[in-house]
Design a protein around this motif. Structure first.
Motif, PDB file in Angstrom:
ATOM      1  N   ALA A  35      -8.231   9.152  17.947  1.00 59.20           N
ATOM      2  CA  ALA A  35      -8.548   7.808  17.333  1.00 59.20           C
ATOM      3  C   ALA A  35      -8.660   7.707  15.931  1.00 59.20           C
ATOM      4  O   ALA A  35      -8.627   6.612  15.483  1.00 59.20           O
ATOM      5  CB  ALA A  35      -9.641   7.462  18.215  1.00 59.20           C
ATOM      6  N   GLY A  36      -8.733   8.914  15.242  1.00 61.95           N
ATOM      7  CA  GLY A  36      -8.951   8.528  13.763  1.00 61.95           C
ATOM      8  C   GLY A  36      -7.961   7.924  12.965  1.00 61.95           C
ATOM      9  O   GLY A  36      -8.142   6.995  12.139  1.00 61.95           O
ATOM     10  N   PRO A  37      -6.554   8.596  13.301  1.00 57.60           N
ATOM     11  CA  PRO A  37      -5.587   7.745  12.519  1.00 57.60           C
ATOM     12  C   PRO A  37      -5.472   6.160  12.599  1.00 57.60           C
ATOM     13  O   PRO A  37      -5.328   5.440  11.802  1.00 57.60           O
ATOM     14  CB  PRO A  37      -4.298   8.173  13.235  1.00 57.60           C
ATOM     15  CG  PRO A  37      -4.792   9.387  13.655  1.00 57.60           C
ATOM     16  CD  PRO A  37      -5.913   9.509  14.123  1.00 57.60           C
ATOM     17  N   LEU A  43      -2.863   0.172  11.213  1.00 53.39           N
ATOM     18  CA  LEU A  43      -1.787   0.042  12.249  1.00 53.39           C
ATOM     19  C   LEU A  43      -1.728  -1.388  13.409  1.00 53.39           C
ATOM     20  O   LEU A  43      -2.820  -2.016  13.009  1.00 53.39           O
ATOM     21  CB  LEU A  43      -1.990   1.036  13.168  1.00 53.39           C
ATOM     22  CG  LEU A  43      -2.051   2.528  12.610  1.00 53.39           C
ATOM     23  CD1 LEU A  43      -2.503   3.567  13.576  1.00 53.39           C
ATOM     24  CD2 LEU A  43      -0.561   2.914  12.031  1.00 53.39           C
ATOM     25  N   PRO A  44      -0.826  -1.458  13.822  1.00 53.78           N
ATOM     26  CA  PRO A  44      -0.841  -2.863  14.655  1.00 53.78           C
ATOM     27  C   PRO A  44      -1.987  -2.755  15.725  1.00 53.78           C
ATOM     28  O   PRO A  44      -2.171  -1.883  16.017  1.00 53.78           O
ATOM     29  CB  PRO A  44       0.491  -2.575  15.570  1.00 53.78           C
ATOM     30  CG  PRO A  44       1.371  -1.814  14.657  1.00 53.78           C
ATOM     31  CD  PRO A  44       0.568  -0.889  13.960  1.00 53.78           C
ATOM     32  N   PRO A  45      -2.721  -3.732  15.970  1.00 50.82           N
ATOM     33  CA  PRO A  45      -3.842  -3.887  16.970  1.00 50.82           C
ATOM     34  C   PRO A  45      -3.370  -3.323  18.147  1.00 50.82           C
ATOM     35  O   PRO A  45      -4.302  -2.494  18.691  1.00 50.82           O
ATOM     36  CB  PRO A  45      -4.191  -5.564  17.053  1.00 50.82           C
ATOM     37  CG  PRO A  45      -3.438  -5.915  15.727  1.00 50.82           C
ATOM     38  CD  PRO A  45      -2.232  -5.365  15.331  1.00 50.82           C
ATOM     39  N   ALA A  46      -2.402  -3.230  18.720  1.00 46.55           N
ATOM     40  CA  ALA A  46      -2.178  -2.672  20.047  1.00 46.55           C
ATOM     41  C   ALA A  46      -1.938  -1.284  20.082  1.00 46.55           C
ATOM     42  O   ALA A  46      -2.293  -0.636  20.961  1.00 46.55           O
ATOM     43  CB  ALA A  46      -0.798  -3.241  20.552  1.00 46.55           C
ATOM     44  N   VAL A  47      -1.556  -0.730  18.641  1.00 44.33           N
ATOM     45  CA  VAL A  47      -1.507   0.625  18.500  1.00 44.33           C
ATOM     46  C   VAL A  47      -3.105   1.314  18.490  1.00 44.33           C
ATOM     47  O   VAL A  47      -3.492   2.157  18.931  1.00 44.33           O
ATOM     48  CB  VAL A  47      -0.633   1.031  17.508  1.00 44.33           C
ATOM     49  CG1 VAL A  47      -0.844   2.434  17.260  1.00 44.33           C
ATOM     50  CG2 VAL A  47       0.524   0.669  17.678  1.00 44.33           C
ATOM     51  N   GLU A  48      -3.661   0.499  17.614  1.00 45.46           N
ATOM     52  CA  GLU A  48      -5.240   0.825  17.211  1.00 45.46           C
ATOM     53  C   GLU A  48      -5.812   1.057  18.654  1.00 45.46           C
ATOM     54  O   GLU A  48      -6.776   1.773  19.063  1.00 45.46           O
ATOM     55  CB  GLU A  48      -5.947  -0.078  16.255  1.00 45.46           C
ATOM     56  CG  GLU A  48      -5.572   0.262  14.983  1.00 45.46           C
ATOM     57  CD  GLU A  48      -6.212  -0.822  14.170  1.00 45.46           C
ATOM     58  OE1 GLU A  48      -7.257  -1.397  14.518  1.00 45.46           O
ATOM     59  OE2 GLU A  48      -5.833  -1.034  12.884  1.00 45.46           O
TER      60      GLU A  48
END
Length: 104
Positions: A35-37, A43-48
């Motif tokens: 989850a660090g990156p 990043l896009p909210p969906a990726v986060e």
């Protein structure tokens, strides 16, 4: 059923504490790695969100595996963990320091 001594109860308590603390540490490392990156970069909210979910799931799995393996290893009888054959880690100690075997 045999009574456990205070030393046995203390050993179990310490082992449970070690299993939980080492499980939390390993889970935190795995969560941070996955989850660090998503937390460090824009990043896009969906990726986060996906990275946070994947990190949380992986951390929970790793925590469970770590606690179970530590406690399972502790629960094994001493004869299994001491080494089976002569010359193994469970053999008797030399009678004097610096000696390689009791007969030397």
């Amino acid at each position: 059923m045999t009574q456990r001594t205070q030393a046995d109860r203390d050993a179990i308590t310490v082992e449970i504490g070690y299993a939980l603390l080492s499980g939390v540490f390993v889970a935190a490392v795995v969560f941070g790695a996955i989850a660090g990156p998503g937390l460090a970069f824009a990043l896009p909210p969906a990726v986060e969100h996906g990275l946070l979910l994947a990190g949380g799931a992986a951390a929970a799995i790793v925590f469970t595996i770590r606690v179970v393996t530590v406690l399972w290893r502790f629960a094994r009888p001493r004869a299994e963990t001491a080494g089976a054959g002569a010359g193994g880690p469970g053999r008797d100690q030399p009678s004097q320091p610096g000696r390689t075997s009791p007969d030397s």
